[in-house]
Design a protein around this motif. Structure first.
Motif, PDB file in Angstrom:
ATOM      1  N   ALA A 169      -3.744  -7.156  -3.585  1.00  0.00           N
ATOM      2  CA  ALA A 169      -2.915  -5.949  -3.639  1.00  0.00           C
ATOM      3  C   ALA A 169      -1.711  -6.153  -4.551  1.00  0.00           C
ATOM      4  CB  ALA A 169      -2.457  -5.564  -2.235  1.00  0.00           C
ATOM      5  N   LEU A 207      -4.621   7.854   0.646  1.00  0.00           N
ATOM      6  CA  LEU A 207      -5.637   7.759   1.686  1.00  0.00           C
ATOM      7  C   LEU A 207      -5.381   8.757   2.805  1.00  0.00           C
ATOM      8  CD1 LEU A 207      -8.178   6.325   2.528  1.00  0.00           C
ATOM      9  CD2 LEU A 207      -6.799   4.541   3.585  1.00  0.00           C
ATOM     10  N   ILE A 211      -7.866   1.777  -2.755  1.00  0.00           N
ATOM     11  CA  ILE A 211      -7.140   1.535  -1.512  1.00  0.00           C
ATOM     12  C   ILE A 211      -8.110   1.170  -0.395  1.00  0.00           C
ATOM     13  CG2 ILE A 211      -5.657   2.571   0.238  1.00  0.00           C
ATOM     14  CD1 ILE A 211      -4.282   1.932  -2.428  1.00  0.00           C
ATOM     15  N   SER A 223       2.992   1.613  -3.434  1.00  0.00           N
ATOM     16  CA  SER A 223       2.150   2.009  -4.564  1.00  0.00           C
ATOM     17  C   SER A 223       1.699   3.456  -4.479  1.00  0.00           C
ATOM     18  CB  SER A 223       0.911   1.113  -4.629  1.00  0.00           C
ATOM     19  OG  SER A 223       0.049   1.385  -3.540  1.00  0.00           O
ATOM     20  N   GLY A 271      -0.521   4.249  -2.198  1.00  0.00           N
ATOM     21  CA  GLY A 271      -1.873   4.173  -1.654  1.00  0.00           C
ATOM     22  C   GLY A 271      -1.993   4.794  -0.279  1.00  0.00           C
ATOM     23  N   LEU A 329       0.839  -1.201   0.000  1.00  0.00           N
ATOM     24  CA  LEU A 329       0.000   0.000   0.000  1.00  0.00           C
ATOM     25  C   LEU A 329       0.872   1.248   0.000  1.00  0.00           C
ATOM     26  CD1 LEU A 329      -2.780  -0.978   2.588  1.00  0.00           C
ATOM     27  CD2 LEU A 329      -3.077  -0.651   0.140  1.00  0.00           C
ATOM     28  N   PRO A 350      -2.945   5.283  -7.186  1.00  0.00           N
ATOM     29  CA  PRO A 350      -4.199   4.550  -7.083  1.00  0.00           C
ATOM     30  C   PRO A 350      -5.284   5.418  -6.459  1.00  0.00           C
ATOM     31  CG  PRO A 350      -2.660   3.809  -5.407  1.00  0.00           C
ATOM     32  CD  PRO A 350      -1.899   4.726  -6.302  1.00  0.00           C
ATOM     33  N   SER A 351      -6.517   5.075  -6.756  1.00  0.00           N
ATOM     34  CA  SER A 351      -7.627   5.870  -6.228  1.00  0.00           C
ATOM     35  C   SER A 351      -7.889   5.543  -4.768  1.00  0.00           C
ATOM     36  CB  SER A 351      -8.899   5.593  -7.042  1.00  0.00           C
ATOM     37  OG  SER A 351      -9.338   4.263  -6.819  1.00  0.00           O
ATOM     38  N   LEU A 373      -2.129  -3.478  -7.399  1.00  0.00           N
ATOM     39  CA  LEU A 373      -1.194  -2.391  -7.117  1.00  0.00           C
ATOM     40  C   LEU A 373       0.226  -2.688  -7.585  1.00  0.00           C
ATOM     41  CD1 LEU A 373      -2.293  -1.409  -3.485  1.00  0.00           C
ATOM     42  CD2 LEU A 373      -2.985  -0.354  -5.643  1.00  0.00           C
TER      43      LEU A 373
END
Length: 485
Positions: free
Chosen positions: A316, A104, A268, A98, A100, A95, A263-264, A320
């Motif tokens: 993931a 977030l 995530i 990437s 992410g 996460l 990534p959006s 990702l």
């Protein structure tokens, strides 16, 4: 009776013995600077011998050691958390690598602002803490805390404490966590009342401990985020694109700019939600479905934390990693890199569990509970004090809850209490089970290692937070009990 017998067989003697062991442990770690893993192991063995426990019980025999305190202490906790820590660490790494975690965390910071970031972390802990165990929540959310602290340029403590308060409150007070669910069965109170009173009693404690205390202590103890906690380096995080060298057709080399789209938030969020939903499905399936149901077997398998996290990691890796151009070899290198710091963490947590197991084996918990139950206190006060004593003596919140529930259940059954009153007694037990987390609590060492805290800093931050959460939540329960009973 000699001094040795007094120490080993009486409640005051056992209290003195265990108190001395804890004092020696703290001295060895804080003053001597001994590695916590070694200090815990040495102190645990020393306490076991001083308490007169048989050598065969402490370390087993030359032929068989599987039932010894040493192996069951380490194995009991590591069997539960080793796989979860490993998978949670890898999930956090992918996460983060990437982008992410940045996405977030950035969304939360934009929503609440820099000043409101600690509140956002607390809200995250509350929401994620409902369906997942305390330690799983730490493993999944810790990378977000690292990034928020790095971006905010403030102490890691300021962001971690609200999140930890949210996770701790839900773990102690709300079903489907094991302690509150066990209390429902032991005291004969519905889960609906436990959920309602859990929020009523737990949320004021969360505000006082996580937001008020977390904000206060976070401004006074500054803890940096170590570089090794962030798998991606800061220059990689801020790079908007990457340069790929290609031939320009005339023998030279040109640079082709490849834009890397982060990534959006939805993607995530979905990846983080996968293990939570699977675990929640298994938990509520156990409550709602027949134990022989085929659907329950499926839900239980996929909702086992290790399986749920493995599924999330594999998804993931694909969405990702592979789908965004990473090779399997690169993902394997990322996995190995992220798991390097885990070894010492597991050793420290295992040694802490062994130390707690030795304290429990001395009989201090049972002796203390028997003494308290004979004191003639009001049942809600009695329940809280017994739970506090068990928690402080042996470290496990769940053990304190279940043991105290069994002790006070006959007292509750003998009175004509309403469901609300019984639920408030259950909340008092839950509040006592989290007080004064210290060196015999595996969670203490997880938090110390995950958030770069020394033992002294962990006592100043996390231990005080748990105590505030406990006292405030019990005060709310006691006041309501006095009104309705």
């Amino acid at each position: 009776m000699g001094a040795v017998d007094w120490l080993r067989t009486t409640t005051p003697g056992l209290l003195v013995l265990c108190g001395l062991a804890i004092a020696v442990l703290l001295f060895a770690i804080i003053k001597v600077k001994l590695e916590p893993f070694i200090a815990l192991l040495l102190t645990g063995l020393g306490l076991a011998l001083a308490a007169g426990l048989p050598v065969s019980k402490i370390v087993g025999t030359a032929i068989k050691a599987g039932d010894s305190l040493l192996e069951t202490g380490f194995g009991g906790i590591l069997g539960h958390i080793a796989v979860i820590i490993g998978l949670g660490t890898v999930l956090g790494a992918i996460l983060e690598r990437s982008g992410g975690a940045d996405v977030l965390t950035g969304k939360l910071l934009n929503l609440f602002g820099e000043k409101g970031a600690p509140f956002a972390m607390g809200l995250l802990g509350l929401i994620f803490g409902i369906p997942v165990f305390f330690d799983i929540g730490i493993f999944v959310l810790a990378p977000l805390i690292y990034v928020a602290a790095k971006r905010g340029g403030r102490s890691l403590v300021l962001y971690a404490m609200p999140m930890l308060a949210g996770l701790s409150m839900t773990h102690a007070f709300l079903p489907p966590h094991p302690g509150p669910v066990a209390l429902g069965g032991l005291l004969g109170v519905s889960l609906g009342w436990l959920i309602l009173m859990g929020f009523v009693c737990g949320l004021p404690g969360f505000v006082a401990a996580g937001l008020v205390w977390g904000s206060y202590i976070g401004k006074r103890i500054h803890v940096e985020v170590p570089d090794e906690f962030l798998v991606r380096k800061e220059d990689e995080q801020t790079a908007p694109d990457e340069g790929e060298r290609v031939s320009d057709g005339s023998g030279g080399v040109a640079t082709k700019t490849v834009t890397v789209t982060p990534p959006s938030v939805g993607l995530i969020g979905a990846i983080i939600a996968i293990p939570l939903v699977l675990i929640l499905g298994a938990t509520f399936g156990t409550q709602l479905l027949d134990k022989d149901s085929q659907l329950l077997q499926v839900l239980t398998f996929f909702g086992t934390p290790a399986v749920a996290l493995l599924i999330a990691v594999l998804i993931a890796f694909y969405v990702l990693g592979v789908r965004r151009g990473s090779t399997v070899q690169e993902l394997s290198e990322l996995t190995a890199e992220s798991l390097r710091p885990v070894g010492m963490l597991l050793l420290v947590v295992g040694a802490g569990a062994f130390f707690g197991k030795v304290i429990s084996a001395t009989g201090i918990g049972t002796a203390l509970a028997d003494t308290m139950s004979a004191a003639g206190l009001p049942v809600i006060v009695l329940a809280y004090i017994i739970s506090c004593g068990l928690r402080i003596a042996q470290g496990s919140a769940t053990v304190a809850i279940v043991t105290t529930g069994g002790i006070v259940a006959p007292l509750v059954a003998s009175q004509n209490y309403s469901q609300m009153s019984i639920a408030l007694i259950a909340m008092a037990i839950a509040a006592g089970s989290i007080i004064l987390s210290h060196v015999n609590d595996g969670g203490f060492w997880i938090i110390a290692k995950y958030f770069n805290l020394t033992v002294k800093q962990t006592l100043q931050t996390w231990t005080v937070l748990e105590t505030i959460l406990s006292v405030v939540s019990f005060a709310v329960a006691a006041i309501l009990f006095a009104i309705v009973s």
